[in-house]
Scaffold this motif. Structure first.
Motif, PDB file in Angstrom:
ATOM      1  N   TRP A  41       0.822  -1.202   0.000  1.00 41.82           N
ATOM      2  CA  TRP A  41       0.000   0.000   0.000  1.00 41.82           C
ATOM      3  C   TRP A  41       0.859   1.255   0.000  1.00 41.82           C
ATOM      4  CZ3 TRP A  41      -0.438   3.744   3.823  1.00 41.82           C
ATOM      5  CH2 TRP A  41       0.156   3.443   5.048  1.00 41.82           C
ATOM      6  N   TRP A  42       2.061   1.210   0.581  1.00 43.53           N
ATOM      7  CA  TRP A  42       2.977   2.348   0.513  1.00 43.53           C
ATOM      8  C   TRP A  42       3.415   2.591  -0.927  1.00 43.53           C
ATOM      9  CZ3 TRP A  42       3.793   6.030   3.827  1.00 43.53           C
ATOM     10  CH2 TRP A  42       3.594   5.795   5.176  1.00 43.53           C
ATOM     11  N   LEU A  43       3.703   1.524  -1.641  1.00 40.62           N
ATOM     12  CA  LEU A  43       4.113   1.650  -3.040  1.00 40.62           C
ATOM     13  C   LEU A  43       2.981   2.229  -3.875  1.00 40.62           C
ATOM     14  CD1 LEU A  43       6.249   1.094  -5.217  1.00 40.62           C
ATOM     15  CD2 LEU A  43       5.245  -1.173  -5.465  1.00 40.62           C
ATOM     16  N   ILE A  44       1.773   1.742  -3.666  1.00 43.26           N
ATOM     17  CA  ILE A  44       0.625   2.263  -4.402  1.00 43.26           C
ATOM     18  C   ILE A  44       0.399   3.733  -4.074  1.00 43.26           C
ATOM     19  CG2 ILE A  44      -1.888   2.077  -4.639  1.00 43.26           C
ATOM     20  CD1 ILE A  44      -1.519  -0.960  -4.225  1.00 43.26           C
ATOM     21  N   VAL A  87       3.028   5.825  -5.906  1.00 43.63           N
ATOM     22  CA  VAL A  87       2.768   5.899  -7.345  1.00 43.63           C
ATOM     23  C   VAL A  87       1.601   6.841  -7.628  1.00 43.63           C
ATOM     24  CG1 VAL A  87       1.945   4.568  -9.333  1.00 43.63           C
ATOM     25  CG2 VAL A  87       3.778   3.665  -7.894  1.00 43.63           C
ATOM     26  N   VAL A  88       0.534   6.745  -6.854  1.00 36.15           N
ATOM     27  CA  VAL A  88      -0.618   7.625  -7.048  1.00 36.15           C
ATOM     28  C   VAL A  88      -0.230   9.075  -6.790  1.00 36.15           C
ATOM     29  CG1 VAL A  88      -2.891   8.232  -6.116  1.00 36.15           C
ATOM     30  CG2 VAL A  88      -2.340   5.858  -6.612  1.00 36.15           C
ATOM     31  N   PHE A  89       0.559   9.319  -5.767  1.00 32.84           N
ATOM     32  CA  PHE A  89       1.010  10.677  -5.465  1.00 32.84           C
ATOM     33  C   PHE A  89       1.884  11.215  -6.596  1.00 32.84           C
ATOM     34  CE2 PHE A  89       4.011  13.601  -3.261  1.00 32.84           C
ATOM     35  CZ  PHE A  89       3.085  14.595  -2.965  1.00 32.84           C
ATOM     36  N   LEU A 118       1.794  10.291  -9.772  1.00 32.77           N
ATOM     37  CA  LEU A 118       0.927  10.557 -10.919  1.00 32.77           C
ATOM     38  C   LEU A 118       0.113  11.831 -10.721  1.00 32.77           C
ATOM     39  CD1 LEU A 118      -0.304   6.963 -11.764  1.00 32.77           C
ATOM     40  CD2 LEU A 118       1.272   8.385 -13.079  1.00 32.77           C
ATOM     41  N   TRP A 119      -0.320  12.074  -9.500  1.00 35.08           N
ATOM     42  CA  TRP A 119      -1.056  13.300  -9.210  1.00 35.08           C
ATOM     43  C   TRP A 119      -0.161  14.516  -9.421  1.00 35.08           C
ATOM     44  CZ3 TRP A 119      -0.411  16.871  -5.084  1.00 35.08           C
ATOM     45  CH2 TRP A 119      -1.399  17.849  -5.025  1.00 35.08           C
ATOM     46  N   LEU A 120       1.080  14.419  -8.965  1.00 34.26           N
ATOM     47  CA  LEU A 120       2.005  15.532  -9.164  1.00 34.26           C
ATOM     48  C   LEU A 120       2.298  15.766 -10.639  1.00 34.26           C
ATOM     49  CD1 LEU A 120       4.621  15.073  -6.318  1.00 34.26           C
ATOM     50  CD2 LEU A 120       2.940  16.887  -6.546  1.00 34.26           C
ATOM     51  N   ILE A 121       2.455  14.688 -11.398  1.00 32.61           N
ATOM     52  CA  ILE A 121       2.796  14.821 -12.810  1.00 32.61           C
ATOM     53  C   ILE A 121       1.615  15.351 -13.623  1.00 32.61           C
ATOM     54  CG2 ILE A 121       3.370  13.514 -14.892  1.00 32.61           C
ATOM     55  CD1 ILE A 121       5.038  11.673 -13.052  1.00 32.61           C
ATOM     56  N   PHE A 122       0.446  14.769 -13.446  1.00 27.03           N
ATOM     57  CA  PHE A 122      -0.678  15.072 -14.327  1.00 27.03           C
ATOM     58  C   PHE A 122      -1.730  16.014 -13.732  1.00 27.03           C
ATOM     59  CE2 PHE A 122       0.750  10.858 -15.832  1.00 27.03           C
ATOM     60  CZ  PHE A 122       1.140  11.244 -17.097  1.00 27.03           C
ATOM     61  N   GLY A 123      -1.878  16.046 -12.427  1.00 30.28           N
ATOM     62  CA  GLY A 123      -2.989  16.782 -11.871  1.00 30.28           C
ATOM     63  C   GLY A 123      -2.644  18.051 -11.121  1.00 30.28           C
ATOM     64  N   PHE A 124      -1.397  18.226 -10.763  1.00 30.80           N
ATOM     65  CA  PHE A 124      -1.031  19.361  -9.906  1.00 30.80           C
ATOM     66  C   PHE A 124      -1.169  20.685 -10.630  1.00 30.80           C
ATOM     67  CE2 PHE A 124       2.146  22.026  -7.648  1.00 30.80           C
ATOM     68  CZ  PHE A 124       1.526  22.023  -6.423  1.00 30.80           C
ATOM     69  N   GLY A 125      -0.858  20.727 -11.915  1.00 27.92           N
ATOM     70  CA  GLY A 125      -0.885  21.986 -12.663  1.00 27.92           C
ATOM     71  C   GLY A 125      -2.238  22.382 -13.205  1.00 27.92           C
ATOM     72  N   LYS A 126      -3.230  21.536 -13.041  1.00 32.79           N
ATOM     73  CA  LYS A 126      -4.564  21.844 -13.578  1.00 32.79           C
ATOM     74  C   LYS A 126      -5.280  22.858 -12.684  1.00 32.79           C
ATOM     75  CE  LYS A 126      -4.744  18.053 -16.352  1.00 32.79           C
ATOM     76  NZ  LYS A 126      -4.678  18.127 -17.731  1.00 32.79           N
TER      77      LYS A 126
END
Length: 64
Positions: free
Chosen positions: A43-46, A49-51, A53-61
């Motif tokens: 669950w730490w790995l997941i 990874v989710v964090f 992906l959020w930083l890469i794709f969702g943070f700048g929106k």
């Protein structure tokens, strides 16, 4: 460049960078293997990874 192609290219680059980092840093690969075997670490790995992906794709929106 249309938005779908841009998203696909971004995902491909992110996956390529992740694979390159796992090859360059064997302890990280060992951690991923351990996490795959031990569910209490998975669950730490997941979460990481989710964090990422959020930083890469969702943070700048921006909200509309």
């Amino acid at each position: 460049m249309n938005p779908g192609l841009k998203k696909s290219l971004g995902a491909l680059i992110a996956i390529s960078v992740a694979i390159l980092l796992l090859i360059l840093f064997p302890p990280a690969l060992a951690f991923v293997e351990l996490a795959a075997r031990e569910l209490r670490y998975l669950w730490w790995l997941i979460l990481l990874v989710v964090f990422a992906l959020w930083l890469i794709f969702g943070f700048g929106k921006r909200a509309k």
